[in-house]
Design an enzyme around this catalytic site. Structure first.
Site, PDB file in Angstrom:
ATOM      1  N   ASP A  24       0.848  -1.196   0.000  1.00 44.21           N
ATOM      2  CA  ASP A  24       0.000   0.000   0.000  1.00 44.21           C
ATOM      3  C   ASP A  24       0.880   1.242   0.000  1.00 44.21           C
ATOM      4  OD1 ASP A  24      -2.005   1.855   0.345  1.00 44.21           O
ATOM      5  OD2 ASP A  24      -2.141   1.542   2.516  1.00 44.21           O
ATOM      6  N   ASP A  28      -4.096   3.871   2.714  1.00 42.25           N
ATOM      7  CA  ASP A  28      -5.522   3.568   2.908  1.00 42.25           C
ATOM      8  C   ASP A  28      -5.758   2.110   3.317  1.00 42.25           C
ATOM      9  OD1 ASP A  28      -5.032   2.276   0.552  1.00 42.25           O
ATOM     10  OD2 ASP A  28      -6.624   3.260  -0.610  1.00 42.25           O
ATOM     11  N   ASP A  32      -1.846  -1.121  -3.815  1.00 41.09           N
ATOM     12  CA  ASP A  32      -2.161  -0.349  -5.015  1.00 41.09           C
ATOM     13  C   ASP A  32      -1.035  -0.451  -6.041  1.00 41.09           C
ATOM     14  OD1 ASP A  32      -0.255   1.466  -3.829  1.00 41.09           O
ATOM     15  OD2 ASP A  32      -1.908   2.165  -2.548  1.00 41.09           O
ATOM     16  N   ASP A 203     -10.293 -15.620 -16.220  1.00 40.73           N
ATOM     17  CA  ASP A 203     -11.064 -16.103 -15.075  1.00 40.73           C
ATOM     18  C   ASP A 203     -12.078 -17.163 -15.520  1.00 40.73           C
ATOM     19  OD1 ASP A 203     -11.635 -15.484 -12.162  1.00 40.73           O
ATOM     20  OD2 ASP A 203     -13.649 -15.181 -12.974  1.00 40.73           O
ATOM     21  N   HIS A 327      -5.106 -17.164  -4.747  1.00 39.18           N
ATOM     22  CA  HIS A 327      -5.934 -16.405  -3.812  1.00 39.18           C
ATOM     23  C   HIS A 327      -7.260 -17.099  -3.494  1.00 39.18           C
ATOM     24  CE1 HIS A 327      -7.281 -15.651  -7.821  1.00 39.18           C
ATOM     25  NE2 HIS A 327      -8.378 -15.080  -7.376  1.00 39.18           N
ATOM     26  N   ASP A 328      -7.453 -18.298  -4.004  1.00 39.81           N
ATOM     27  CA  ASP A 328      -8.695 -19.036  -3.734  1.00 39.81           C
ATOM     28  C   ASP A 328      -8.470 -20.289  -2.897  1.00 39.81           C
ATOM     29  OD1 ASP A 328     -10.189 -17.235  -5.300  1.00 39.81           O
ATOM     30  OD2 ASP A 328      -9.737 -18.348  -7.135  1.00 39.81           O
TER      31      ASP A 328
END
Ligand code: NOJ
Ligand code: MG
Length: 531
Positions: A24, A28, A32, A203, A327-328
């Site tokens: 980051d 926030d 990013d 995807d 990430h799954d």
């Protein structure tokens, strides 16, 4: 294939960044693009060749970016288009490649296409999504389920029809039978390719076309109470339909309009079906993602059989690939434990085919327990106690021992692993025997040695928990020996050999000369250069 014919994606290593959690830059609490730019030198020095970033497009974030509301923009959370352009330039300046995530199966329900489609039955974009009349009883048109729980159909009061969504109701499925939709999505691919993006990870590629007759999916005989509700049926008609290959081929043709771009497909199917996604004459996806190492029990005989099954099923000139984390799915260091995670890294980076490393796995990051009130993942929130949360494997990257592991100056969107003071990039970079050092060594030797990046795969043995194979290119040979158990075993392959250990899970073995028979301590992994 001649050595010169191998392209960057045959020889290289892919690294997946989950952008919310990498770095980051603006405090926030969410990673990013500028954060990624800051860390490109790290990736280059680590030795990876290509970076795939999960979606960074404008999105209401119902599924953390996998619900896209503008396919050619950048979400303000991640930055602006000029940040993206800078990222692309900086990646290329370092000789690396950038792969984007393309989400063509569904859009966000806030995408202008869907808003139009929903506005009336006569709208010219009505057919861009899958709208059907209610079934005979007034209920959904058929029994298809949503992966995230419940029916896959959502009723629209105004136009009195249902629309289909394989994932959240905020992710309506696009209708790939519609030629205008096809052209619109292919144009989006060209937009990014023209900018210089090196390829896409597509995807849920196997979901893209569904049975035209809308036949009911059959009950799954293996379903048991406690499993998520999607497992009640086998998605025989709602996924993996023959016509999907025409779509993939069309995507591939767009990719081939440009030089050396890459098409990866996310596909969770058994090997026999997975390999059909290479397409006729390899004119489909270059790399249908192979998730076998994510799914197999950590057992030498099972892994050996699967490697052989996969090698045997590949079409001629179909290039293999291996994925160890994403990430799954639960992280490898949590699935197999810290010690075996080292062997898993050796396996991933010495098997034949393109490896994909999930960010943080190079440190041995583990799944993080997320307190109930902090759960973010809709898969868990939709079916509490049944839907597996994916938050544990999505926690912030651990850069150093400072507050929040150097990930953010603000409040991180997901909690960090408690042991980040021990497990972080800064500490492990030069730390002998660390997971990161092991990765650096493996990536280096893999890049240097043709036997390891393009060589043949020759099984040696799998017995007593040992997995062993040879990688060979011309006269160069590497023998890989992995003790996948936590007890000592003997390795005696039954032929004469001599070699030097180049990389090991236990660094005190590096440099040792060995031959014929060896005693393998618990959890030992060896990459041996044969003489
Ligand atoms: C697969 C992605 O990897 C996952 O994170 C997402 O939730 C679904 N596709 C839906 O897009
Ligand atoms: Mg930020």
């Amino acid at each position: 294939m001649n050595y010169k014919e191998y392209l960057w994606w045959h020889k290289g290593v892919v690294y997946q960044i989950y952008p919310r959690s990498f770095k980051d830059s603006d405090g926030d609490g969410v990673g990013d693009l500028r954060g990624i730019i800051e860390k490109l030198d790290y990736l280059k020095d680590l030795g990876v060749d290509a970076v795939w970033i999960s979606p960074i497009y404008p999105s209401p974030m119902a599924d953390f970016g996998y619900d896209v509301s503008d396919y050619t923009g950048i979400h303000p959370l991640f930055g602006e288009m000029k940040d993206f352009d800078e990222l692309l330039t900086e990646v290329h300046q370092r000789g690396m490649k950038l792969i984007l995530d393309l989400v063509p199966n569904h859009s966000s329900n806030k995408h202008p296409w869907f808003l139009e489609s929903k506005s009336s039955k006569n709208n010219h974009k009505r057919d861009w999504y899958i709208w059907k009349d209610p079934g005979k009883d007034g209920g959904p048109p058929n029994n298809w389920l949503s992966v995230f729980g419940g029916s896959g159909w959502e009723y629209d009061e105004k136009t009195e029809q249902y629309y289909y969504h394989a994932f959240l109701k905020e992710q309506p499925d696009l209708n790939w039978r519609n030629p205008d939709l096809q052209q619109a999505m292919l144009a989006i691919m060209r937009y990014w390719l023209k900018k210089g993006v090196d390829g896409f990870r597509v995807d849920v590629m196997w979901h893209m076309i569904k049975d035209e007759q809308l036949r009911d999916d059959p009950p799954n005989p293996e379903y048991k109470k406690g499993m998520n509700s999607y497992s009640k049926l086998l998605p025989a008609y709602s996924t993996d339909q023959d016509e999907v290959h025409d779509i993939v081929h069309k995507m591939r043709k767009v990719i081939d309009e440009y030089d050396e771009r890459l098409l990866i497909g996310e596909i969770y199917l058994p090997i026999s079906k997975l390999v059909s996604y290479y397409g006729e004459d390899n004119q489909g996806a270059h790399l249908p993602f192979n998730f076998q190492l994510l799914q197999l029990p950590w057992n030498a005989a099972r892994i050996k059989a699967t490697i052989d099954e996969y090698e045997g099923a590949l079409p001629e000139n179909g290039w293999p690939n291996w994925v160890l984390g994403n990430h799954d799915n639960s992280r490898i260091a949590s699935r197999v434990g810290k010690d075996q995670a080292k062997n898993a890294a050796i396996l991933l980076l010495t098997l034949r085919g393109t490896p994909t490393i999930y960010y943080g796995d190079e440190l041995g990051m583990q799944d993080v327990d997320i307190p109930k009130e902090k759960i973010q993942d809709p898969q868990a929130l939709n079916e509490p106690g049944v839907g597996r949360s994916r938050d544990p494997e999505r926690t912030p990257m651990q850069w150093d021992a400072t507050k929040n592991a150097g990930f953010t100056k603000g409040d991180p969107w997901l909690p960090l692993m408690v042991n980040y003071k021990e497990i972080n990039v800064k500490k492990q970079w030069d730390q002998p025997g660390s997971m990161l050092q092991l990765h650096r060594k493996l990536l280096k030797i893999r890049a240097q040695e043709p036997a390891l990046h393009v060589g043949n795969y020759l099984p040696v043995l799998s017995q007593d928990g040992i997995l062993s194979y040879i990688r060979k290119y011309e006269e160069q040979q590497f023998l890989i020996v992995l003790n996948l158990t936590d007890s000592e075993v003997n390795f005696a392959p039954g032929f004469k050999w001599t070699g030097t250990v180049k990389v090991s899970s236990h660094e005190e073995f590096e440099g040792k000369e060995m031959n014929d028979k060896i005693n393998l301590p618990a959890n030992l992994g060896l990459v041996i250069k044969l003489e």
